[in-house]
Enzyme design. Structure first.
Site, PDB file in Angstrom:
ATOM      1  N   CYS A 228       0.857  -1.196   0.000  1.00 27.35           N
ATOM      2  CA  CYS A 228       0.000   0.000   0.000  1.00 27.35           C
ATOM      3  C   CYS A 228       0.891   1.245   0.000  1.00 27.35           C
ATOM      4  CB  CYS A 228      -0.905   0.027   1.233  1.00 27.35           C
ATOM      5  SG  CYS A 228      -2.177  -1.223   1.188  1.00 27.35           S
ATOM      6  N   ARG A 230       3.970   2.259  -2.704  1.00 21.65           N
ATOM      7  CA  ARG A 230       4.109   2.780  -4.056  1.00 21.65           C
ATOM      8  C   ARG A 230       4.358   1.660  -5.040  1.00 21.65           C
ATOM      9  NH1 ARG A 230       1.680   6.314  -2.961  1.00 21.65           N
ATOM     10  NH2 ARG A 230       2.031   8.540  -3.162  1.00 21.65           N
ATOM     11  N   GLU A 259      -0.109   3.751 -13.123  1.00 23.28           N
ATOM     12  CA  GLU A 259      -1.485   4.005 -12.672  1.00 23.28           C
ATOM     13  C   GLU A 259      -2.149   4.983 -13.616  1.00 23.28           C
ATOM     14  OE1 GLU A 259      -1.723   5.032  -8.523  1.00 23.28           O
ATOM     15  OE2 GLU A 259      -0.460   3.368  -7.927  1.00 23.28           O
ATOM     16  N   HIS A 279      -5.601   2.194  -5.750  1.00 19.07           N
ATOM     17  CA  HIS A 279      -4.957   3.251  -4.951  1.00 19.07           C
ATOM     18  C   HIS A 279      -5.959   3.900  -3.984  1.00 19.07           C
ATOM     19  CE1 HIS A 279      -1.241   6.107  -5.045  1.00 19.07           C
ATOM     20  NE2 HIS A 279      -1.773   6.078  -3.838  1.00 19.07           N
ATOM     21  N   ALA A 282      -5.705   6.031   0.864  1.00 23.36           N
ATOM     22  CA  ALA A 282      -6.035   7.290   1.559  1.00 23.36           C
ATOM     23  C   ALA A 282      -7.507   7.649   1.410  1.00 23.36           C
ATOM     24  CB  ALA A 282      -5.187   8.421   0.990  1.00 23.36           C
TER      25      ALA A 282
END
Ligand SMILES: NC(=O)C1=CN([C@@H]2O[C@H](COP(=O)(O)OP(=O)(O)OC[C@H]3O[C@@H](n4cnc5c(N)ncnc54)[C@H](O)[C@@H]3O)[C@@H](O)[C@H]2O)C=CC1
Ligand SMILES: O=C(O)CCC(=O)C(=O)O
Length: 527
Positions: A228, A230, A259, A279, A282
């Site tokens: 989680c 990069r 990405e 992704h 967050a």
């Protein structure tokens, strides 16, 4: 009003903060080419991980003062180019820590119990209990690569789940690891011992493909890996092979080398033991509010001329330190400008002496302010607090710093000496009260001058008539004198005079002043 571009989805609370001081354009579907086209219009840009601020994009942002990354990683921003251009880059170092750590734990549990695949199977009409027998994390070893903010929170939650924690982080002290109840070990030991491995380090040249085929070989058979942090820290080809061979029992990836993940990526074809999320580390309401507020406030502050608290390319200043340093920054910049103009040509060395209350480690920005002032006659608005040190270095200016905490006449003072192609010049300044700045000496001559926009400085012999002649010449040319100060070390010796003048000096007048008998040199200083 300054203009701010918001090029990724940002919580409304952030937009509201920016709107207090700027016109805000939210454009979240710009192509890289469109971004480059519109960037010159903007004073600030606020992004998440979607926008790639490449060298070309940053260079297009000719008017940018600040790049705000609403998150932690700034690997999608060409920070060196921003620094060279004097653009401050800020992030939100803590706003999404909990969100990313909880996503990691969710990934670890999902991997252990096949939750995504079991859910998809049930919703697909099946009642299959045999295919989804999982494993427990209790008493298993979790290996954490990167024991920073997120890694530490993962460690404390995993401990509560009954896991044994190994961590590898070459920049962490053993005391800190002990405090967290974590065994700090070498990478190889972690890779051999861990049942689960989770990554929480930044993507850098050193961490690129840190998890590669060779390192996978030394891992335990049946290891499960979570990323989680990069994309690119794990070699995706190698990990896909290891899943296919059965060496690795499961992987959970939130981040990818490219990405968005390509539609044809082989990772999408892998089975129930591979979990992919787009992704989302967050992506909680709380984290998005935190990072939006944190970064929008910093953009607002920088646009208002205040410092940013989490700049990644200049030292951050606590508000109380900033308040204290602010008049000294102004003083240092003025003195740098003054000594640079007195030096008149190339400066090779700048000696900066900080005395009294600013002779401490928090006063580094004062040195940068002096450099900014020194370079500003040549570079004008192209030099600022972000790039002044780099610009000075590139021009071969060596800086020598001295700090002396002893207090003399003032609670804090700044002494600058420039050594250059035309000899040595020195100036000293101090604060009167809490914020009034004063020039207190020039080339060792004591004075007490409140600096103004235009000043005339003369070096002359202290003898009757000189000051009168200079005054008459200025009067003849209609230049108004606001105030005057003379500094001398001995009667009828050498002296320095500073005239604060209300108007610029007409061309040719300086030459006439220099030719007055007894005047050895004269300078016009424009601040
Ligand atoms: N998936 C997502 O949405 C999110 C991802 N992240 C990413 O998570 C990562 C960690 O973030 P934080 O914990 O906030 O950062 P942090 O800066 O607090 O911690 C990073 C740690 O990695 C260590 N480290 C650096 N190089 C290393 C190396 N070569 N080997 C081992 N350790 C090394 C550092 O010493 C530091 O302790 C970052 O890459 C960040 O971009 C952060 C938030 C959300
Ligand atoms: O902006 C996001 O959603 C990603 C967050 C992230 O990767 C980070 O903060 O480093």
């Amino acid at each position: 009003m300054p203009k701010v571009l918001v090029s990724d989805p940002i919580d409304q609370v952030g937009i509201d903060i920016l709107s207090q001081v700027a016109t805000v354009d939210v454009k979240t579907t710009l192509s890289p080419e469109e971004l480059i086209q519109v960037l010159p219009e903007y004073d600030a840009i606020m992004i998440r991980s979607g926008t790639k601020l490449t060298k070309e994009a940053v260079e297009a942002g000719k008017n940018l003062k600040i790049i705000g990354r609403a998150g932690v990683g700034v690997d999608n921003v060409d920070v060196p180019t921003a620094t060279r251009m004097g653009i401050v880059v800020v992030n939100s170092p803590e706003g999404n820590t909990i969100a990313a750590a909880e996503h990691t734990i969710a990934m670890m549990m999902s991997l252990s119990r096949f939750i995504p695949a079991a859910n998809a199977s049930l919703k697909g009409g099946k009642w299959d209990r045999k295919s989804f027998t999982g494993v427990e994390v209790y008493k298993k070893t979790l290996g954490i690569l990167g024991l920073g903010k997120i890694g530490s929170h993962v460690a404390s939650v995993a401990k509560a789940l009954g896991m044994r924690i190994f961590a590898y982080d070459p920049f962490l002290t053993t005391e800190r690891a002990e405090k967290l109840g974590v065994n700090l070990v070498e990478l190889e030991i972690l890779l051999r011992e861990a049942d689960y491995i989770t990554l929480h380090l930044p993507k850098t040249k050193d961490t690129h493909h840190l998890i590669n085929a060779d390192r996978i070989t030394i891992m335990k058979d049946g290891v499960r890996i979570i990323n989680c942090a990069r994309g690119g820290i794990i070699d995706e080809v190698a990990i896909a092979e290891a899943i296919k061979s059965g060496k690795v029992a499961g992987i959970a990836l939130d981040v990818f080398e490219n990405e968005p993940l390509e539609a044809e990526s082989g990772l999408r074809e892998l089975g129930a033991n591979v979990i992919l999320t787009p992704h989302l580390g967050a992506s909680t309401e709380e984290a998005q509010t935190n990072v939006a507020v944190d970064v929008a406030e910093q953009i607002r502050d920088v646009l208002l001329g205040l410092p940013a608290r989490s700049a990644v390319n200049i030292p951050g200043l606590r508000p109380d330190v900033w308040q204290k340093l602010k008049p000294y920054l102004q003083l240092a910049e003025m003195l740098g400008n003054l000594v640079g103009q007195l030096a008149g040509g190339r400066v090779d060395n700048l000696d900066v002496k900080l005395q009294g209350e600013i002779a401490n480690s928090e006063s580094q920005p004062v040195v940068v302010a002096a450099l900014k002032g020194l370079l500003s006659p040549a570079l004008r608005e192209r030099v600022n607090f972000v790039n002044a040190s780099i610009e000075a270095k590139e021009r071969g200016i060596r800086v020598t710093e001295t700090r002396d905490p002893s207090v003399e006449d003032y609670s804090g003072s700044i002494h600058l000496t420039a050594h250059g192609s035309q000899g040595q010049q020195s100036v000293t300044g101090a604060l009167l009260g809490k914020s009034e700045i004063r020039i207190t000496s020039i080339n060792g001559f004591p004075i007490n001058v409140a600096p103004t926009h235009y000043m005339l400085l003369t070096l002359h012999r202290d003898m009757p008539g000189i000051i009168g002649r200079i005054g008459s010449l200025l009067g003849n040319f209609n230049v108004n004198i606001a105030s005057m100060q003379v500094g001398r070390r001995m009667v009828r010796g050498e002296a320095v005079m500073v005239l604060n003048i209300d108007d610029p000096l007409p061309s040719g007048l300086l030459d006439e002043i220099v030719h007055i008998q007894g005047v050895t040199d004269a300078f016009v200083v424009k601040l």
